[in-house]
Every structure is written in C-alpha cells, then in structure tokens.
Design a protein around this motif. Structure first.
Motif, mmCIF file in Angstrom:
data_model
loop_
_atom_site.group_PDB
_atom_site.id
_atom_site.type_symbol
_atom_site.label_atom_id
_atom_site.label_comp_id
_atom_site.label_asym_id
_atom_site.label_seq_id
_atom_site.Cartn_x
_atom_site.Cartn_y
_atom_site.Cartn_z
ATOM 1 N N HIS A 10 10.002 -7.267 -1.503
ATOM 2 C CA HIS A 10 8.941 -6.591 -1.049
ATOM 3 C C HIS A 10 7.827 -6.957 -1.906
ATOM 4 C CE1 HIS A 10 10.652 -3.803 -3.837
ATOM 5 N NE2 HIS A 10 9.543 -3.159 -3.677
ATOM 6 N N ALA A 11 6.690 -6.710 -1.584
ATOM 7 C CA ALA A 11 5.758 -6.905 -2.301
ATOM 8 C C ALA A 11 4.775 -5.749 -2.866
ATOM 9 C CB ALA A 11 4.635 -7.791 -1.709
ATOM 10 N N GLU A 12 4.928 -4.582 -2.238
ATOM 11 C CA GLU A 12 3.849 -3.394 -2.546
ATOM 12 C C GLU A 12 2.656 -3.754 -2.329
ATOM 13 O OE1 GLU A 12 4.892 -0.242 -3.452
ATOM 14 O OE2 GLU A 12 6.956 -0.601 -3.020
ATOM 15 N N ASP A 13 2.339 -4.138 -1.139
ATOM 16 C CA ASP A 13 0.925 -4.519 -1.029
ATOM 17 C C ASP A 13 -0.038 -3.740 -0.025
ATOM 18 O OD1 ASP A 13 2.347 -5.104 1.202
ATOM 19 O OD2 ASP A 13 1.947 -7.473 1.166
ATOM 20 N N GLU A 14 0.642 -2.501 0.116
ATOM 21 C CA GLU A 14 -0.199 -1.584 0.705
ATOM 22 C C GLU A 14 -1.406 -0.937 0.046
ATOM 23 O OE1 GLU A 14 2.851 -1.035 0.280
ATOM 24 O OE2 GLU A 14 3.681 -1.890 2.218
ATOM 25 N N PRO A 15 -2.288 -0.316 0.650
ATOM 26 C CA PRO A 15 -3.516 0.348 -0.147
ATOM 27 C C PRO A 15 -2.929 1.361 -1.206
ATOM 28 C CG PRO A 15 -4.071 0.179 2.098
ATOM 29 C CD PRO A 15 -2.836 -0.149 1.954
ATOM 30 N N ASP A 16 -1.981 2.054 -0.815
ATOM 31 C CA ASP A 16 -1.543 3.114 -1.735
ATOM 32 C C ASP A 16 0.068 2.728 -2.319
ATOM 33 O OD1 ASP A 16 -0.071 3.285 0.541
ATOM 34 O OD2 ASP A 16 0.172 5.283 0.513
ATOM 35 N N ALA A 17 0.177 1.424 -2.897
ATOM 36 C CA ALA A 17 1.417 0.879 -3.259
ATOM 37 C C ALA A 17 1.728 1.205 -4.577
ATOM 38 C CB ALA A 17 1.507 -0.560 -3.233
ATOM 39 N N ASN A 18 2.996 1.352 -4.997
ATOM 40 C CA ASN A 18 3.554 2.027 -5.888
ATOM 41 C C ASN A 18 3.520 0.802 -7.082
ATOM 42 O OD1 ASN A 18 4.423 4.242 -5.107
ATOM 43 N ND2 ASN A 18 6.556 3.736 -5.400
ATOM 44 N N VAL B 130 11.989 -4.131 -16.401
ATOM 45 C CA VAL B 130 10.973 -5.003 -15.521
ATOM 46 C C VAL B 130 10.032 -4.185 -15.099
ATOM 47 C CG1 VAL B 130 10.952 -6.717 -14.055
ATOM 48 C CG2 VAL B 130 12.943 -6.762 -15.388
ATOM 49 N N PHE B 131 8.633 -4.334 -15.587
ATOM 50 C CA PHE B 131 7.682 -3.582 -14.832
ATOM 51 C C PHE B 131 6.891 -4.598 -13.826
ATOM 52 C CE2 PHE B 131 2.846 -2.396 -15.097
ATOM 53 C CZ PHE B 131 3.046 -1.499 -14.173
ATOM 54 N N VAL B 132 6.704 -4.125 -12.533
ATOM 55 C CA VAL B 132 5.850 -4.867 -11.644
ATOM 56 C C VAL B 132 4.839 -4.257 -11.055
ATOM 57 C CG1 VAL B 132 6.362 -6.276 -9.617
ATOM 58 C CG2 VAL B 132 8.198 -5.834 -11.176
ATOM 59 N N ARG B 133 3.669 -4.746 -10.935
ATOM 60 C CA ARG B 133 2.512 -4.117 -10.537
ATOM 61 C C ARG B 133 2.464 -4.450 -8.809
ATOM 62 N NH1 ARG B 133 0.580 -5.645 -15.449
ATOM 63 N NH2 ARG B 133 -0.450 -3.977 -16.774
ATOM 64 N N PRO B 134 1.680 -3.591 -8.193
ATOM 65 C CA PRO B 134 1.477 -3.812 -6.662
ATOM 66 C C PRO B 134 0.974 -5.186 -6.425
ATOM 67 C CG PRO B 134 0.555 -1.585 -7.282
ATOM 68 C CD PRO B 134 0.985 -2.249 -8.705
ATOM 69 N N GLY B 135 1.669 -5.811 -5.335
ATOM 70 C CA GLY B 135 0.928 -7.068 -4.911
ATOM 71 C C GLY B 135 1.883 -8.122 -5.188
#
Length: 217
Positions: free
Chosen positions: A52-60, A88-93
């Motif tokens: 998954h990519a967490e690419d919604e406007p309110d993504a985690n 491992v830290f991952v930003r939205p998108g």
C-alpha cells in the motif's frame, strides 16, 4: 482503574482475516491516541505487510519495528533488509510492503496522520469478519458483528457495519443496530444502512481506500 497496562505479545489474541496474522495491540491495551498493531509471517517468504502507499489526503505516517526474525521491506522499489531491532519509518505516498525471511518474523506497526487526532472505530475487530462480507455472507457477518457490538459498544464503526450487513441480508428491521440506535458513520452523523460499501478499512479491510497497517478506511 490503573493508569497503565502490561501485556506479553503472545497474550494478545491473534486475529486472521485470511491474509497476515495480526495482534490488535491498540485494542488490547485500550490505546486511543494512535494506531499500533503487530503482524507476523509464519513462514519464510510470507508477505507480512500488504502493499500500500498511504496516498490519501489524510494518509498516515507509519513506523515499523522488527520485533523478531528478519524482514525485507520494499519501499518504492528499494529493497531494505531489516533484522530484529530495525526501525523503518515511511512517509505517506511511499509504496511499501514487507516479507518474512525467517519463520515467525513479527513487525510492530505504529501510525498516525500528521496534524490530525487519531480516530478509533474498531476496525481491528472487523478484520476477521470482512471475508464473510466480501463472500456475500451478509447474515453470517451480521451475526458475528452483533456479538462484537454488544461486547464493544464504544466502536461506532462496528455499529455502522452491522447495520450495512443487516440491510444487505434483508433484515432491514434490525438495521438500526443494538438498542434501537441508528448506526452512525465515522463523523457521528446518522447514515442510512443502505449506504454501501462498508466504511471501515482494515488491514488492515473492505477497501474503500488502500490498505494500512495501523488505521481504518
């Protein structure tokens, strides 16, 4: 009531929605400020985290910690080897997934939306019921959900999903939910049980949006 809680990992009931076994850490400990769960790959080669990519406007934003074993993360095409103790830290998108390289590899996932309060709605408990919904077994899903709602009335998301399943099963007289309360959506406003699809994302989900390790849809 004590102001703290303690639990060993194997004391937390493991939930399985047919994909990766998950332990609902947040629900078990009563955490309301952020999402946190663990995911386990029983065998080497098992996918631990769905892509998954967490690419919604309110993504985690999501932080992963390899608690035991050895994992391999794939992050936007990069391969990251992560033995026990690796953060491992991952930003939205960022498109992400992870695989077990050793049996029993377990990853702790924590997440939250920057600048937004965490919303608790019980998606962790919905997760094992989701396959029944997707298989069209609405009455069976509703029966399972009714038990969960009666045990955990604090989760409005479960009440809403119960109403949806009751309606799809043709039991519209039951679609108001327990105690005659009309089901509510995540923003607390009354919603018709005909409003489909199901609202909760689980790992997490009936996917109205992409999969997340730590939060609902």
């Amino acid at each position: 009531m004590r102001g703290y809680a303690v639990a060993q990992l194997d004391e937390i009931e493991e939930l399985d929605d047919g994909r990766e076994p998950m332990r609902p850490v947040r629900h078990h400990l009563g955490i309301t400020a952020f999402g946190v769960n663990t995911w386990t790959g029983r065998n080497a080669g098992d996918r631990i985290l769905n892509e998954h990519a967490e690419d919604e406007p309110d993504a985690n934003e999501e932080l992963y910690l390899v608690l035991q074993g050895r994992a391999v993360f794939e992050l936007d095409g990069d391969r990251v080897v992560a033995p026990t103790g690796t953060f491992v830290f991952v930003r939205p998108g960022v498109k992400r997934t992870a695989f077990a390289e050793e049996p029993g590899t377990t990853i702790l996932a924590l997440g939250g939306t920057p600048g937004k309060a965490y919303e608790v709605n019980g998606w962790e408990l919905w997760s094992p019921v989701r396959p029944l919904y997707e298989a069209g077994k609405y009455a069976e899903a509703a029966d399972r959900l009714r038990v969960l709602v009666e045990a955990h009335p604090q989760y409005a998301g479960l009440v809403y999903n119960l109403a949806c399943c009751e309606s799809l099963a043709g039991r519209t007289s039951d679609a108001l939910g327990p105690s005659g309360m009309r089901s509510r959506s995540r923003n607390g406003l009354a919603r018709s049980p005909r409003t489909i699809p199901i609202s909760i994302r689980s790992a997490t989900s009936p996917r109205s949006r992409s999969w997340s390790a730590t939060r609902p849809a």
